[in-house]
Design a protein around this motif. Structure first.
Motif, PDB file in Angstrom:
ATOM      1  N   TYR A  58       0.842  -1.206   0.000  1.00  0.00           N
ATOM      2  CA  TYR A  58       0.000   0.000   0.000  1.00  0.00           C
ATOM      3  C   TYR A  58       0.879   1.259   0.000  1.00  0.00           C
ATOM      4  O   TYR A  58       0.674   2.179  -0.791  1.00  0.00           O
ATOM      5  N   VAL A  59       1.881   1.258   0.884  1.00  0.00           N
ATOM      6  CA  VAL A  59       2.788   2.416   1.002  1.00  0.00           C
ATOM      7  C   VAL A  59       3.589   2.586  -0.291  1.00  0.00           C
ATOM      8  O   VAL A  59       3.666   3.689  -0.851  1.00  0.00           O
ATOM      9  N   THR A  88       3.042   1.436  -3.387  1.00  0.00           N
ATOM     10  CA  THR A  88       2.298   1.782  -4.605  1.00  0.00           C
ATOM     11  C   THR A  88       1.885   3.254  -4.603  1.00  0.00           C
ATOM     12  O   THR A  88       1.859   3.895  -5.646  1.00  0.00           O
ATOM     13  N   ARG A  89       1.589   3.776  -3.405  1.00  0.00           N
ATOM     14  CA  ARG A  89       1.257   5.200  -3.326  1.00  0.00           C
ATOM     15  C   ARG A  89       2.492   6.062  -3.627  1.00  0.00           C
ATOM     16  O   ARG A  89       2.405   7.063  -4.316  1.00  0.00           O
ATOM     17  N   THR A 106       3.001   6.164  -7.272  1.00  0.00           N
ATOM     18  CA  THR A 106       2.089   7.108  -7.943  1.00  0.00           C
ATOM     19  C   THR A 106       2.603   8.546  -7.800  1.00  0.00           C
ATOM     20  O   THR A 106       2.528   9.331  -8.745  1.00  0.00           O
ATOM     21  N   ILE A 107       3.157   8.856  -6.613  1.00  0.00           N
ATOM     22  CA  ILE A 107       3.705  10.213  -6.411  1.00  0.00           C
ATOM     23  C   ILE A 107       4.902  10.427  -7.348  1.00  0.00           C
ATOM     24  O   ILE A 107       4.999  11.456  -8.024  1.00  0.00           O
ATOM     25  N   ASN A 113      -1.867  14.174  -4.183  1.00  0.00           N
ATOM     26  CA  ASN A 113      -0.579  13.696  -3.666  1.00  0.00           C
ATOM     27  C   ASN A 113      -0.453  13.913  -2.156  1.00  0.00           C
ATOM     28  O   ASN A 113       0.193  13.125  -1.468  1.00  0.00           O
ATOM     29  N   ARG A 131      -2.195  11.120  -0.691  1.00  0.00           N
ATOM     30  CA  ARG A 131      -1.349   9.910  -0.771  1.00  0.00           C
ATOM     31  C   ARG A 131      -0.273   9.928   0.316  1.00  0.00           C
ATOM     32  O   ARG A 131       0.024   8.889   0.911  1.00  0.00           O
ATOM     33  N   GLU A 181      -1.800   8.922   3.483  1.00  0.00           N
ATOM     34  CA  GLU A 181      -2.003   7.466   3.478  1.00  0.00           C
ATOM     35  C   GLU A 181      -0.689   6.743   3.763  1.00  0.00           C
ATOM     36  O   GLU A 181      -0.647   5.757   4.508  1.00  0.00           O
ATOM     37  N   ILE A 182       0.397   7.255   3.191  1.00  0.00           N
ATOM     38  CA  ILE A 182       1.722   6.658   3.434  1.00  0.00           C
ATOM     39  C   ILE A 182       2.068   6.783   4.919  1.00  0.00           C
ATOM     40  O   ILE A 182       2.563   5.838   5.543  1.00  0.00           O
TER      41      ILE A 182
END
Lengths: 76, 174
Positions: free
Chosen positions: B79-80, B82-83, B86-87, B101, B104, B107-108
């Motif tokens: 999860y961390v 993949t985010r 994306t950033i 972002n 995100r 979320e990280i």
């Protein structure tokens, strides 16, 4: 937007094109087009100063406050 | 002759791809180990350096608990990562300062916080197992740096959000 930009009218009065104004004031044609079509969300004082200097006008000649209802009636 | 500059972004993207694959591989390995601990418990315990004692199920349960917690960490790490990918991708496109972002990053931060809590749980189980005479090197090591990193991530996410809002404000300014 209740603020009306009268750049088109001023350019017409001075027989000047947007491209010529862009060359004079050093602002991109795209940005001036955004301003002319009323899509701009804010105008820098430096932009206002440059346009007023180039068109020999006052900021009040360029901008007008038109309440939303009048604008809607106008566009209808 | 001047050496060509290192493309840190491309390097990060490649490194992230490798780490994401390694994490999934580690997950598969832990899952296999956990399943094997039920099929051949003595063999797995010996492989982990724990001498199986007949009638003592505490060590096996402890080891399985550590494996289970390790398994939980795999999707969190995914999860961390993949985010983060994306950033990094948004940086490559040239539009990183967006509200998405900052979300995100938050979320990280939550993900890293979860991993830290898992680390504490694994450490607690490891410590209790090690005290029973098992040479496990999984201890309850609390790192100030890692907790500071969690805090920093939350703060950065907020800073990013403010920056993105300011940028959105500037859009449309002539």
């Amino acid at each position: 937007m209740a603020i009306l930009v009268k750049l088109d009218d001023l350019l017409h009065e001075r027989r000047m094109t947007l491209t010529e104004l862009s060359e004079q004031v050093g602002i991109t044609l795209a940005n001036l087009s955004v301003l002319k079509t009323g899509k701009a969300r804010a105008v820098r004082f430096s932009t206002l100063e440059a346009i007023c200097a180039a068109l020999d006008c006052q900021p009040g000649d360029l901008l007008a406050y038109v309440p939303e209802t009048n604008t809607r009636r106008r566009s209808a | 002759m001047v050496a060509p500059p290192i493309d840190a972004l491309a390097l990060s993207r490649r490194a992230l791809r490798v780490v994401i694959a390694l994490n999934l591989l580690a997950g598969a390995f832990i899952l296999a180990l956990l399943l094997a601990s039920f099929a051949a418990p003595d063999w797995v315990m010996r492989a982990l350096g724990i001498t199986p004692v007949p009638g003592d199920s505490v060590r096996a349960i402890g080891a399985r608990l550590i494996m289970g917690l390790g398994l939980v960490a795999v999707p969190v790490v995914h999860y961390v990562l993949t985010r983060l990918r994306t950033i990094v991708e948004s940086v490559r496109i040239g539009d990183p300062f967006v509200v998405a972002n900052s979300a995100r990053l938050t979320e990280i931060a939550w993900g890293v916080l979860g991993l830290e809590l898992l680390h504490v749980a694994i450490g607690a189980v490891g410590t209790s197992l090690a005290s029973a005479g098992v040479p496990l090197r999984i201890g309850l090591e609390l790192s100030v740096t890692r907790w500071l990193a969690v805090l920093l991530l939350f703060v950065l996410a907020r800073v990013f959000e403010q920056g993105a809002l300011m940028r959105a404000d500037l859009e449309g300014t002539v």
